[in-house]
Design a protein around this motif. Sequence first.
Motif, short mmCIF file in Angstrom:
data_model
loop_
_atom_site.label_atom_id
_atom_site.label_comp_id
_atom_site.label_asym_id
_atom_site.label_seq_id
_atom_site.Cartn_x
_atom_site.Cartn_y
_atom_site.Cartn_z
N ASP A 178 -8.32 8.08 -5.43
CA ASP A 178 -7.96 9.47 -5.75
C ASP A 178 -9.17 10.33 -6.13
O ASP A 178 -9.13 11.12 -7.06
CB ASP A 178 -6.94 9.50 -6.89
CG ASP A 178 -5.65 8.79 -6.51
OD1 ASP A 178 -5.23 8.91 -5.35
OD2 ASP A 178 -5.07 8.12 -7.38
N ARG A 232 -4.42 16.94 -0.11
CA ARG A 232 -4.79 16.01 0.95
C ARG A 232 -6.29 15.74 1.00
O ARG A 232 -6.73 14.85 1.74
CB ARG A 232 -4.34 16.56 2.31
CG ARG A 232 -2.86 16.63 2.53
CD ARG A 232 -2.24 15.29 2.82
NE ARG A 232 -2.80 14.62 3.97
CZ ARG A 232 -2.39 13.43 4.40
NH1 ARG A 232 -1.43 12.78 3.76
NH2 ARG A 232 -2.95 12.86 5.45
N TYR A 239 -7.92 7.29 9.74
CA TYR A 239 -6.75 6.65 10.35
C TYR A 239 -6.13 7.56 11.40
O TYR A 239 -6.38 8.76 11.46
CB TYR A 239 -5.72 6.29 9.28
CG TYR A 239 -5.35 7.43 8.37
CD1 TYR A 239 -4.51 8.46 8.79
CD2 TYR A 239 -5.86 7.50 7.07
CE1 TYR A 239 -4.17 9.50 7.95
CE2 TYR A 239 -5.53 8.55 6.22
CZ TYR A 239 -4.69 9.55 6.67
OH TYR A 239 -4.37 10.60 5.85
N SER A 298 0.81 12.49 10.82
CA SER A 298 1.28 11.51 9.84
C SER A 298 0.13 10.61 9.42
O SER A 298 -0.92 10.57 10.08
CB SER A 298 2.42 10.66 10.42
OG SER A 298 1.94 9.85 11.49
N GLN A 340 -1.46 8.20 5.70
CA GLN A 340 -1.99 8.35 4.35
C GLN A 340 -2.96 7.22 4.08
O GLN A 340 -2.79 6.10 4.58
CB GLN A 340 -0.86 8.37 3.32
CG GLN A 340 0.10 7.20 3.40
CD GLN A 340 1.27 7.37 2.47
OE1 GLN A 340 1.30 8.24 1.61
NE2 GLN A 340 2.28 6.52 2.61
N ARG A 341 -3.97 7.51 3.30
CA ARG A 341 -5.09 6.58 3.14
C ARG A 341 -4.67 5.25 2.52
O ARG A 341 -5.22 4.21 2.87
CB ARG A 341 -6.21 7.24 2.32
CG ARG A 341 -5.84 7.55 0.87
CD ARG A 341 -6.95 8.34 0.16
NE ARG A 341 -6.69 8.51 -1.26
CZ ARG A 341 -5.90 9.46 -1.77
NH1 ARG A 341 -5.28 10.31 -0.98
NH2 ARG A 341 -5.72 9.53 -3.08
N LYS A 342 -3.68 5.25 1.64
CA LYS A 342 -3.31 4.00 0.97
C LYS A 342 -2.76 2.97 1.95
O LYS A 342 -2.83 1.76 1.69
CB LYS A 342 -2.28 4.28 -0.13
CG LYS A 342 -0.90 4.65 0.36
CD LYS A 342 0.08 4.82 -0.80
CE LYS A 342 1.50 5.09 -0.31
NZ LYS A 342 2.46 5.23 -1.42
N ASP A 361 -8.00 11.01 3.16
CA ASP A 361 -6.90 11.73 3.78
C ASP A 361 -7.46 13.01 4.38
O ASP A 361 -8.56 13.46 4.03
CB ASP A 361 -5.83 12.09 2.75
CG ASP A 361 -4.87 10.93 2.46
OD1 ASP A 361 -4.66 10.11 3.37
OD2 ASP A 361 -4.34 10.88 1.34
N TYR A 362 -6.71 13.63 5.27
CA TYR A 362 -7.06 14.93 5.82
C TYR A 362 -5.76 15.66 6.11
O TYR A 362 -4.71 15.04 6.25
CB TYR A 362 -7.94 14.80 7.06
CG TYR A 362 -7.39 13.89 8.16
CD1 TYR A 362 -6.62 14.39 9.20
CD2 TYR A 362 -7.67 12.52 8.14
CE1 TYR A 362 -6.13 13.56 10.20
CE2 TYR A 362 -7.19 11.67 9.14
CZ TYR A 362 -6.42 12.20 10.17
OH TYR A 362 -5.93 11.38 11.15
N ARG A 363 -5.83 16.97 6.19
CA ARG A 363 -4.62 17.74 6.40
C ARG A 363 -4.02 17.48 7.79
O ARG A 363 -4.76 17.23 8.74
CB ARG A 363 -4.91 19.23 6.21
CG ARG A 363 -5.17 19.63 4.77
CD ARG A 363 -5.60 21.09 4.68
NE ARG A 363 -6.86 21.31 5.39
CZ ARG A 363 -7.35 22.50 5.70
NH1 ARG A 363 -6.66 23.60 5.36
NH2 ARG A 363 -8.49 22.61 6.33
#
Length: 297
Positions: free
Chosen positions: A44, A52, A74, A80, A82-84, A104-106
């Motif tokens: 985070d 994001r 990713y 769609s 998410q990094r996790k 993450d990215y938008r």
Amino acid sequence: MRKTRSSLYVLAAAVAAVGGLVACSPLTAINALSPAGSTDTSTDIAYGIGARLKLDVYRPARPAAGAPVVVFFYGGNWNSGQRKDYAFVGRALASRGIVAVIPDYRLYPQVRYPDFLDDSAQAVAWVAQHIGAYGGDANSLFVMGHSAGAYNAAMVALDSRWLGKQASSPAILAGWIGLAGPYDFLPIENAAAKPVFHFPNTPLESQPVNHLDGKKLPALLIAANKDTLVNPVRNTGGLATRLRERGVPVTEIYYDGVSHTTLVGSIAAPLRGLAPTLDAIDQFVHKNASLSKVQAM
């Protein structure tokens, strides 16, 4: 891009192997089967302003001085992800002595092309400035991605506009890695990607194959021979050929035992028998990290 049925069969086996996680997603199951081991994680971390624009850092518990760094993007059709869900990638790279960053990215419909490229470049610029605090060497920095994320990585590495907007350039990179990437996809046939790229008015400049005249960064391009979502001959093969014609050192690999989806899954410990993807990435990163240090002397 979208998962194929054959891919899901393999990933479903991973889900079934986790007794308490039968109802979870395939990526959740793979993460559960990919323990952190001797790696540390910082999560985070904001690289910009917005929900994001955050990233996670995975690193060896005792990183060697000057550990190479890989920023991984990713896939997911730019709508769609998410990094996790890709902790298994970060842990796998960290287990090989690499500091891994997953931002993450938008996504669409919040944004369209090229906004997510601005996010990707902003994440890379943040890493270049701050990764030393996490044991990484900013002089041995790579970008990597799978599917739509490979597109992001390619554009950051090949098209100087994006890092240029961050007062930087692709010259800060030691190389880049693409897994099953779409690099030449006009006219767009994927219905999910059409609104992302302003179809039918998709600009030609959106294609990585149209940005080959910049810094000659070493490239590792990996694809699945059985990829039915992103044509490996046109995309991976076509880009590799054009890069070589310009004197760029390219390592080009195709695997039979994986699909579009399970190619990235093969990085995870429980699926490494499908293909030696992690080994190829490991070798490429450490080889070119060493070369970049020699060239910098």
